[in-house]
Write a protein that holds these residues in place. Structure first.
Motif, mmCIF file in Angstrom:
data_model
loop_
_atom_site.group_PDB
_atom_site.id
_atom_site.type_symbol
_atom_site.label_atom_id
_atom_site.label_comp_id
_atom_site.label_asym_id
_atom_site.label_seq_id
_atom_site.Cartn_x
_atom_site.Cartn_y
_atom_site.Cartn_z
ATOM 1 N N SER A 100 0.823 -1.209 0.000
ATOM 2 C CA SER A 100 0.000 0.000 0.000
ATOM 3 C C SER A 100 0.857 1.258 0.000
ATOM 4 C CB SER A 100 -0.951 0.006 1.202
ATOM 5 O OG SER A 100 -0.236 -0.051 2.419
ATOM 6 N N TRP A 121 -10.123 3.879 -0.185
ATOM 7 C CA TRP A 121 -10.230 3.740 -1.632
ATOM 8 C C TRP A 121 -10.082 5.126 -2.247
ATOM 9 C CZ3 TRP A 121 -14.638 -0.102 -3.375
ATOM 10 C CH2 TRP A 121 -14.412 -1.356 -2.782
ATOM 11 N N THR A 138 -7.644 0.685 -4.536
ATOM 12 C CA THR A 138 -8.075 0.120 -3.257
ATOM 13 C C THR A 138 -6.853 -0.151 -2.384
ATOM 14 O OG1 THR A 138 -8.074 -2.135 -4.150
ATOM 15 C CG2 THR A 138 -10.118 -0.881 -4.314
ATOM 16 N N LEU A 166 -11.898 -0.595 -10.757
ATOM 17 C CA LEU A 166 -11.112 -0.700 -9.529
ATOM 18 C C LEU A 166 -9.705 -1.140 -9.895
ATOM 19 C CD1 LEU A 166 -13.388 -2.702 -7.032
ATOM 20 C CD2 LEU A 166 -13.161 -0.226 -7.204
ATOM 21 N N GLN A 167 -8.703 -0.571 -9.245
ATOM 22 C CA GLN A 167 -7.342 -1.102 -9.336
ATOM 23 C C GLN A 167 -7.057 -1.787 -8.010
ATOM 24 O OE1 GLN A 167 -4.191 1.726 -10.032
ATOM 25 N NE2 GLN A 167 -2.596 0.208 -9.726
ATOM 26 N N VAL A 168 -6.825 -3.094 -8.052
ATOM 27 C CA VAL A 168 -6.685 -3.888 -6.829
ATOM 28 C C VAL A 168 -5.262 -4.422 -6.714
ATOM 29 C CG1 VAL A 168 -7.581 -5.817 -5.491
ATOM 30 C CG2 VAL A 168 -9.111 -4.557 -7.044
ATOM 31 N N ASP A 179 -7.983 -13.376 -3.734
ATOM 32 C CA ASP A 179 -8.215 -12.114 -3.031
ATOM 33 C C ASP A 179 -9.700 -11.950 -2.710
ATOM 34 O OD1 ASP A 179 -7.040 -9.269 -2.356
ATOM 35 O OD2 ASP A 179 -8.901 -8.908 -3.484
ATOM 36 N N LEU A 181 -11.555 -9.268 -2.034
ATOM 37 C CA LEU A 181 -12.255 -8.216 -2.761
ATOM 38 C C LEU A 181 -12.521 -8.631 -4.203
ATOM 39 C CD1 LEU A 181 -13.420 -5.411 -3.167
ATOM 40 C CD2 LEU A 181 -11.072 -4.544 -3.457
ATOM 41 N N VAL A 182 -11.528 -9.231 -4.851
ATOM 42 C CA VAL A 182 -11.698 -9.667 -6.235
ATOM 43 C C VAL A 182 -12.811 -10.704 -6.314
ATOM 44 C CG1 VAL A 182 -10.615 -10.839 -8.187
ATOM 45 C CG2 VAL A 182 -9.320 -9.148 -6.879
ATOM 46 N N TYR A 339 -1.012 -6.197 -9.644
ATOM 47 C CA TYR A 339 -2.373 -5.688 -9.482
ATOM 48 C C TYR A 339 -3.200 -6.058 -10.702
ATOM 49 C CZ TYR A 339 -0.940 -1.481 -12.241
ATOM 50 O OH TYR A 339 -0.475 -0.619 -13.201
ATOM 51 N N TYR A 341 -7.140 -4.883 -12.686
ATOM 52 C CA TYR A 341 -8.277 -3.972 -12.724
ATOM 53 C C TYR A 341 -9.557 -4.798 -12.705
ATOM 54 C CZ TYR A 341 -5.076 -0.203 -14.012
ATOM 55 O OH TYR A 341 -4.066 0.713 -14.006
#
Length: 372
Positions: A100, A121, A138, A166-168, A179, A181-182, A339, A341
């Motif tokens: 992060s 975010w 994120t 979203l870019q995760v 993941d 969130l994904v 990462y 998207y």
């Protein structure tokens, strides 16, 4: 010209709130007197390291990692600079930074026209030019339930007539399918696209590796030159005004162009922030690839990074670009994290999903009735 405190350049002018800084300041007479008889006796300067909480024309407020905030008079500052975020583990600096923290450093190198925080975010928009500048990054938890946050992201981009993205970021070794969130977003119809590697390296190692091979003539500029612009792709030309703003918005940047017989054949841009050098837009004309021109512009940027005390470099490359990854491997870059998207489903897809959801309970009820 006199270099008295009244007319010397302000060494704090480039510091930005929220970044980690090192500030060297003069000790007051009282502080020097209290140090008498201690190992610090005779010292006239001291360093303060921490996060810059606030800055105005006369005062800096710095929050050290431990202890209370420190107020520093700008007139007492001898030197100041941004430094990398605190390491998250023991390792070489370019690998010790957290995912992060590195993403926030990278965001400084490609600053969107609009930015809005939704918890942790970061919503970004720049007229639709590039996914990085037009996606929600994120970095942690959103406020409230994730499903509600996804709806907020969709609404924010709909107001701008843009697709919701979203870019995760994914820590090293974590696959998108693992993941949380994904997985949740995909269950809501979002599609994962564009897997990307974030690679980092020691500036010194890149320079050492690049120096082993011949180098091309490279022109450096702090702004976009006609020869540098000559090599941009068609999509960049279509978004010229937005592209030029994005390319020049980062705190410090350098534009490098390599030449072959007077003709521009490769270019790159480097953005310096928080003690890092970020490499972007590394491009070589197709007929000149594998002749060392990309390596030459990377080396030129790394030389500038070293002069700016940036000990580490980062870049982003498509996971499918095997040729570029091979070059970066040779220069000493390794994958720090990846990462993907996530693209929101279209309104038609949402309506179709809703209809399927309405039909399914009826089918289950029918089967249950038949079995009783």
């Amino acid at each position: 010209m006199s270099n008295s405190p009244g007319n010397r350049p302000d060494p704090t002018s480039a510091l930005r709130d929220g970044t980690r800084v090192m500030v060297r300041r003069r000790l007051s007479d009282a502080e020097r007197a209290s140090a008498a008889g201690t190992p610090d006796a005779g010292h006239t300067l001291t360093d303060v390291v921490g996060t810059l909480v606030r800055r105005d024309v006369s005062t800096l407020v710095v929050e050290p990692r431990r202890g209370p905030h420190v107020e520093i008079a700008v007139s007492d500052v001898v030197a100041a600079k941004e430094i990398p975020p605190s390491p998250s583990r023991r390792d070489h600096p370019h690998r010790a930074i957290s995912t992060s923290d590195l993403q926030e450093v990278m965001n400084d190198g490609w600053l969107a026209e609009e930015g809005h925080w939704l918890g942790r975010w970061l919503l970004r928009a720049s007229g639709g030019y590039t996914k990085r500048a037009n996606s929600c990054l994120t970095l942690g938890a959103p406020p409230g339930p994730v499903e509600q946050a996804l709806d907020s992201v969709r609404a924010w981009y709909a107001e701008r007539n843009q697709p919701a993205l979203l870019q995760v970021p994914l820590p090293a070794g974590v696959r998108a399918s693992d993941d949380d969130l994904v997985r949740f977003a995909r269950s809501c119809g979002w599609q994962a696209t564009s897997p990307t590697l974030v690679m980092t390296a020691s500036t010194a190692y890149v320079l050492e590796s690049a120096a082993r091979e011949p180098r091309a003539t490279v022109e450096l500029s702090t702004g976009i030159t006609p020869t540098w612009w000559h090599l941009v792709d068609d999509r960049t030309r279509e978004h010229e005004s937005v592209a030029r703003a994005l390319l020049t918005r980062s705190p410090e940047r350098i534009f490098a162009t390599a030449f072959d017989g007077g003709n521009p054949v490769a270019h790159a841009r480097m953005a310096s922030a928080q003690g890092w050098g970020g490499l972007f837009d590394i491009t070589t004309v197709p007929e000149q690839r594998r002749r060392g021109f990309a390596r030459s512009v990377v080396e030129a940027c790394a030389s500038v990074a070293r002069k700016r005390d940036a000990l580490s470099l980062y870049l982003q490359v498509s996971a499918a670009n095997e040729g570029a990854i091979e070059l970066y491997d040779r220069l000493g870059f390794t994958t720090h994290h990846t990462y993907v998207y996530l693209e929101a489903p279209s309104q038609d897809a949402l309506q179709a999903s809703a209809l399927r959801g309405l039909r399914r309970p009826a089918a289950r009820t029918s089967r249950a009735s038949a079995s009783t």
